[in-house]
Scaffold this motif. Structure first.
Motif, short mmCIF file in Angstrom:
data_model
loop_
_atom_site.label_atom_id
_atom_site.label_comp_id
_atom_site.label_asym_id
_atom_site.label_seq_id
_atom_site.Cartn_x
_atom_site.Cartn_y
_atom_site.Cartn_z
N VAL A 165 -12.19 4.92 -2.11
CA VAL A 165 -11.07 3.98 -2.10
C VAL A 165 -10.17 4.28 -0.91
O VAL A 165 -9.85 5.45 -0.66
N GLU B 131 -4.74 7.34 -4.74
CA GLU B 131 -5.93 7.48 -5.57
C GLU B 131 -5.56 7.95 -6.97
O GLU B 131 -6.17 7.56 -7.96
N TRP C 19 -4.29 4.97 -8.91
CA TRP C 19 -5.44 4.15 -9.28
C TRP C 19 -6.16 4.75 -10.48
O TRP C 19 -6.51 4.05 -11.43
N PHE D 64 0.81 3.09 -3.31
CA PHE D 64 -0.52 3.26 -3.90
C PHE D 64 -1.10 4.61 -3.49
O PHE D 64 -0.91 5.09 -2.39
N GLU E 14 0.81 -1.22 0.00
CA GLU E 14 0.00 0.00 0.00
C GLU E 14 0.84 1.27 0.00
O GLU E 14 0.33 2.37 -0.24
N GLY F 108 -4.89 -0.07 -1.82
CA GLY F 108 -4.76 -0.76 -3.08
C GLY F 108 -3.34 -1.24 -3.30
O GLY F 108 -2.50 -1.21 -2.39
N ALA G 118 -7.80 -1.79 -6.17
CA ALA G 118 -8.24 -0.74 -5.25
C ALA G 118 -9.45 -1.25 -4.48
O ALA G 118 -10.36 -1.84 -5.07
#
Length: 482
Positions: free
Chosen positions: A386, A60, A63, A58, A55, A389, A366
């Motif tokens: 979210v 947003e 994603w 990761f 994570e 992810g 996600a």
């Protein structure tokens, strides 16, 4: 429907004896393999598995980038898939590991539908072009908790911003106790042609233990309604290894299932993971659950009966008649597996809507927040809900393909250079013992799972799972593989 299934006790007792005798011949060898390979392991609806997501890299924004990349590559050619999580249930089933909210208050329906449609609108704005939807699956929870009016509003709302692919497949999960004829007709009119009903087991003792009381009459009724309306694929979900379950219970359940002849069956191993799901899986004692050789005999017994009645094994824990699209996809090498399970239609992009849903852009995963309250709050702020992810590395993509091949076709190959990875010799060395046990065949540039090895496919996949091997779990994460 009354009297649809006639039961002959004498025939039943003879049949139980025959099945026991047929199992005993190879029981010593089978039991030693079960004791050897029955270890905690993933079910591989994804790779990397959720506990091994990284994570830290990761966001947003990442994603959104991978989402748009996948959408551009696949929307016009194959379309996209939607999974919509509908979390409400009127009562708690103690075998269930899904994210759910228990309530009898149906005023929760409309606000949730509006929130899901708000989330979908945010995705459509991000994508920029009208999505072509090839696949929709309504999961839960209990999708048929919702009224037909609200389900119609949901599906129509989805298609304000999208259009159907030429060959689309829409499916939903129905609870036999509350799926009405009106539910089936309305969803059929909206394009749904596949339905799966959660059966689990017909033993009253088992049903009481898992808090899922539903008579055979209810399952037969909704299945026959679905056939009469025109559903092209009707599925039943059955579980072996449930508390208090005996071999006679499995035989009874399979025989009754055969009398209805659903098009496909999921014959799952009960995943006992109370350390993850808390009190939801503690409605019985651990010693009430069949284990090891006894649990495996429940599966072998059910599998034998399914074969006798025209069902064919498809991937792991799934069976289908030759007339079902799942069988056709398996035969053509087109079977796919994702967070929704096995599918006869593959799309690179799957968007999960609703609380706790997981999305897959092929390049990243996600997951939505699990709290209903937080889900609503984020959407009120016009933010995708979210919260975590994983961005797949080049190595992840190679391993993912091998595990998909094994789970869907029981074989994989690295003849092409892009399928090769450095640790292949190490993987083959680890698989050598499984080959000696007759579970697979190692060839020059490929492996193939044998008939004997199919129950152990999760173990075989674990040899390819580099993330699992590099960092063994320090706490309980997975259910037992067998």
């Amino acid at each position: 429907v009354k009297g649809f299934f006639q039961y002959d006790n004498y025939h039943f007792n003879i049949r139980v004896g025959v099945l026991h005798l047929s199992m005993l011949n190879n029981s010593t060898m089978k039991n030693s393999l079960i004791q050897k390979y029955n270890v905690p392991g993933p079910r591989y609806t994804s790779y990397p598995t959720v506990p091994y997501w990284d994570e830290s890299d990761f966001s947003e924004e990442i994603w959104a980038e991978t989402l748009k990349k996948s959408f551009i590559e696949s929307n016009s050619s194959e379309g996209i898939s939607l999974y919509i999580h509908l979390p409400f249930c009127e009562s708690l089933c103690t075998f269930c590991g899904c994210n759910k909210r228990i309530t009898k208050n149906h005023s929760v329906e409309n606000p949730y539908i509006e929130a899901v449609l708000k989330e979908w609108t945010l995705y459509c704005k991000l994508l920029g072009e009208k999505p072509i939807i090839k696949e929709i699956h309504l999961g839960g929870g209990t999708p048929t908790f919702f009224s037909t009016t609200n389900l119609e509003h949901l599906i129509n709302g989805i298609f304000i911003h999208a259009k159907k692919a030429e060959e689309y497949e829409f499916s939903f999960e129905g609870h036999p106790n509350n799926t009405s004829h009106k539910h089936l007709q309305k969803l059929y009119d909206l394009g749904f042609k596949r339905v799966s009903f959660g059966v689990q087991d017909y033993s009253e003792k088992v049903q009481k233990a898992i808090h899922r009381l539903q008579p055979f009459h209810n399952v037969a009724k909704v299945s026959l309604w679905a056939k009469e309306i025109g559903y092209t694929s009707i599925g039943h979900d059955i579980i072996f290894g449930l508390p208090f379950q005996e071999i006679e219970d499995v035989i009874d359940t399979i025989e009754k299932t055969n009398s209805i002849q659903p098009d496909r069956l999921a014959f799952y191993s009960y995943a006992h993971v109370p350390w993850i799901k808390g009190n939801g899986q503690r409605g019985f004692n651990d010693e009430d659950i069949p284990k090891d050789d006894k649990k495996r005999m429940l599966y072998e017994t059910g599998k034998k009966l399914l074969f006798e009645n025209g069902y064919h094994e498809i991937g792991m824990d799934h069976f289908a008649l030759k007339t079902d699209t799942l069988y056709d996809a398996f035969e053509k090498g087109a079977l796919h597996r994702n967070f929704m399970g096995y599918s006869s239609s593959k799309t690179k992009l799957m968007i999960g809507l609703g609380v706790s849903s997981i999305s897959d852009s092929w390049y990243s995963f996600a997951q939505n927040v699990k709290s209903l309250e937080e889900y609503y709050q984020l959407l009120e702020r016009n933010k995708l809900p979210v919260y975590r992810g994983h961005l797949l590395t080049g190595e992840d993509l190679i391993i993912r393909k091998h595990i998909l091949n094994l789970m869907c076709q029981f074989e994989t190959s690295w003849k092409n250079q892009e399928a090769y990875f450095e640790e292949i010799p190490e993987v083959l060395n680890q698989l050598k013992e499984m080959e000696n046990d007759g579970l697979l065949i190692i060839k020059e540039n490929s492996i193939a799972v044998t008939e004997k090895g199919k129950p152990y496919v999760r173990n075989i996949c674990m040899a390819f799972d580099l993330r699992l091997k590099r960092k063994a779990p320090e706490t309980e994460l997975f259910s037992m593989t067998i």
